[in-house]
Structures are given as structure tokens and as C-alpha cells.
Design an enzyme around this catalytic site. Structure first.
Site, PDB file in Angstrom:
ATOM      1  CE1 TYR A 166     -11.498   0.370   5.681  1.00 34.25           C
ATOM      2  CE2 TYR A 166      -9.705   1.092   4.261  1.00 34.25           C
ATOM      3  CZ  TYR A 166     -10.414   0.079   4.873  1.00 34.25           C
ATOM      4  OH  TYR A 166     -10.041  -1.229   4.669  1.00 34.25           O
ATOM      5  CB  SER A 189      -0.923   0.011   1.221  1.00 42.64           C
ATOM      6  OG  SER A 189      -1.826  -1.070   1.208  1.00 42.64           O
ATOM      7  CB  ALA A 245      -3.598   0.778  -1.735  1.00 39.69           C
ATOM      8  CE  LYS A 246      -6.895  -2.366   6.708  1.00 42.85           C
ATOM      9  NZ  LYS A 246      -8.282  -2.698   6.323  1.00 42.85           N
ATOM     10  CB  SER A 247      -5.464   4.467   1.121  1.00 42.24           C
ATOM     11  OG  SER A 247      -5.579   5.863   1.286  1.00 42.24           O
TER      12      SER A 247
END
Length: 309
Positions: free
Chosen positions: A166, A66, A160-162
């Protein structure tokens, strides 16, 4: 879920321990201005051999991936981040906890020129129980299909865990809660089922386990991958496919997967009862094996647990 978070005393930041109350980010950091932050959610479980972290290396591999996507590579190797996490658990004297590694751009540029803002790496953690409530794992939750769609591929990088991704998740959850639901399911831009606000989704139909394909609208879930392996180990037929919305209503069982949610049954969607409105047989088998693995209470053929000692 509600209420002020009560944290642990120490947070690891760029090679040193700082107090929880001293972990501050400037209001003009890129993380605050433009959501320039990536993160992970990891669980440490109390096991018969002492505290152990579930799939810790895999989480840090995804964090680094990410970070690369957002051009803010941390200054540490995966092994160094693993060691830092274990050291922070020891420093906080925790038997179990939720871990939230973060890589972000701090205070520097006023605009979106990321290279002018420093990359900072944090590893906070805190004691945390069941994400959707203590009864959710046994009784299931009521959910709705959100009016907010998941983003199209190549708009934002959903893989990608951005933190910025969220913002949509918060809209989904707040909308669901305003209508009396615990959670929401998001559709992709083409109207097909994508994922929950922060969870992947599984269906059980005619004894087979089904999950939406990774089509660029959802996150590659580590718990999702764990459940796929567990289902195969249990001898279940598994299919990854396109899932139209109406399949949700005709499924025999539904469940969410995620580090926070673990394996949470879904008992209704949009007011329509799923199956007999309670945790189904296959969901129960998968959930039991998942928690057995995570808590070190059964064989771990994949070496998913990292013990402190």
C-alpha cells in the site's frame, strides 16, 4: 478522511485486551523496517437484529492466506479470530465500526530474517463513516488515471493484502488529491486497467457489467466478489475481461468497490464526464442491494452476515 483517528478503547492482541494507547510496535520491528505486515478491512453494520459483521469469515480466510504468503502464520484459527473480533466489538460497545485485523512481525532481528522476529496479531476497530465522504455514495467522485502503475505479477504478491503493497496506494492517492481528484485508477505494467488505490473497479457498458480480470496486478476483492454475485442475482450480464484505458472514457457508468468504499459511483475520469455525470441506474441497483445485504435489511441468501448474538 482527514484528521486524527479517534479509536475505540480496547484492542485485541494475542488473546488479551489492551488499551488503544498501549498498542505500540517497536521502531525496529520488521513491520516498521520492511513493511512486514498483512491486514484486512472489515465492516460491522448496525442492523435491525443488532450489530453484524459483513463476510467476516471470508476476510479472515484472506488474512490467513496473506500471512502464509509472507511466512508469518498467526497462532489462531479462523474461528478463534472470528470469536475475538465479536468479543472486541462487545467490549467496545459498538453498534457499527470498521475493523482492521493485522498480523505483523515485531521486534527481533535487525535484518530481513523474519523467523527471528515474533508474529503478533492485533484486532483494532473504530467508528467510521463513508470512506470517500458522506456524499460520495449518492453523488459519486471525480478520479484520475494515476501516473503510478500497479506492479507486474511476480514482483510483489498483489493478491496478498500486505501493508508494504500500500505504499504505492498512498502515492496514487496523494498524486490524485494534489490535482483535485478524490481517488485514482491504476494501470498494470502493460497499460491495461487494474484497480484503484484500494478498490476494485467496475464499468457498465450497454447494460452489461464489466470488471478487469484478476491478472496478478490487483487484489482479489471480497466486495468485488459480492458485487459479482449481486449482479447475477439481479439478472445482469457480467463479464470479466481485459480493460484498456479508453474503455473508462466510453463507459456508461463506473464504480469502485471495496470494504471501505462500499459501492461508490465515479462521475468523471481525467476531467471527462462518465454518462450524465451522476450515479447511474445499474450502479444504483447494485449499491442498493449491497447495502441492503450489509445492513441486514433484506434476504441474505449467501449467509454473509455474522451477528454478535
Amino acid at each position: 478522511m482527514a484528521g486524527k483517528l479517534e479509536g475505540s478503547p480496547w484492542i485485541w492482541k494475542d488473546g488479551e485486551f489492551i488499551r488503544w494507547e498501549d498498542a505500540n510496535v517497536h521502531v525496529l520491528s520488521l513491520a516498521v523496517q520492511f513493511g512486514s505486515s498483512v491486514f484486512e478491512g472489515v465492516r460491522c453494520y448496525e442492523t435491525p437484529r443488532g450489530p453484524a459483521v459483513f463476510r467476516l469469515h471470508d476476510h479472515f480466510r484472506r488474512l490467513v492466506s496473506s500471512s502464509r504468503t509472507y511466512r508469518m502464520q498467526p497462532s489462531y484459527t479462523i474461528d478463534e479470530l472470528v470469536d475475538a473480533t465479536l468479543a472486541t466489538i462487545r467490549r467496545n460497545e459498538l453498534d457499527s465500526c470498521y475493523i482492521r485485523p493485522m498480523v505483523l512481525r515485531g521486534y527481533g532481528a535487525a535484518g530481513m530474517h523474519g523467523k527471528s522476529s515474533p508474529v503478533e496479531t492485533y484486532i483494532p476497530m473504530w467508528p467510521w463513516g463513508a470512506y470517500l465522504g458522506e456524499d460520495a455514495l449518492a453523488k459519486g467522485v471525480d478520479v484520475c488515471v494515476s501516473s503510478w502503475n500497479r506492479p507486474a505479477p511476480n514482483t510483489i504478491p498483489s493478491g496478498a493484502k500486505s501493508a508494504g503493497n500500500y505504499i504505492l496506494s498512498t502515492l496514487m492517492v496523494m498524486e490524485a488529491e494534489s490535482h483535485g481528484y478524490a481517488e485514482a485508477i491504476g494501470l498494470g505494467p502493460g497499460g491495461l486497467v487494474s484497480e484503484g488505490s484500494g478498490q476494485n473497479l467496475f464499468l457498465v457498458m450497454d447494460g452489461e457489467v464489466v470488471t478487469p480480470i484478476l491478472d496478478g496486478t490487483s487484489l482479489w476483492g471480497i466486495t468485488r466478489h459480492s458485487v459479482l454475485k449481486i449482479a447475477e442475482e439481479l439478472g445482469l450480464t457480467v463479464r470479466q475481461q481485459l480493460v484498456p484505458r479508453e474503455m473508462l472514457y466510453s463507459a456508461d457508468e463506473l464504480f469502485f468497490t471495496g470494504t471501505a468504499s462500499e459501492v461508490t459511483p465515479i462521475r468523471s475520469v481525467d476531467g471527462l464526464e462518465i454518462g450524465d455525470g451522476r450515479r447511474g441506474e445499474i450502479t444504483t441497483r447494485i449499491q442498493k442491494r449491497y447495502l441492503e445485504l450489509a445492513k441486514g435489511e433484506g434476504p441474505d441468501p449467501w449467509g454473509w452476515l455474522t451477528y454478535l448474538d
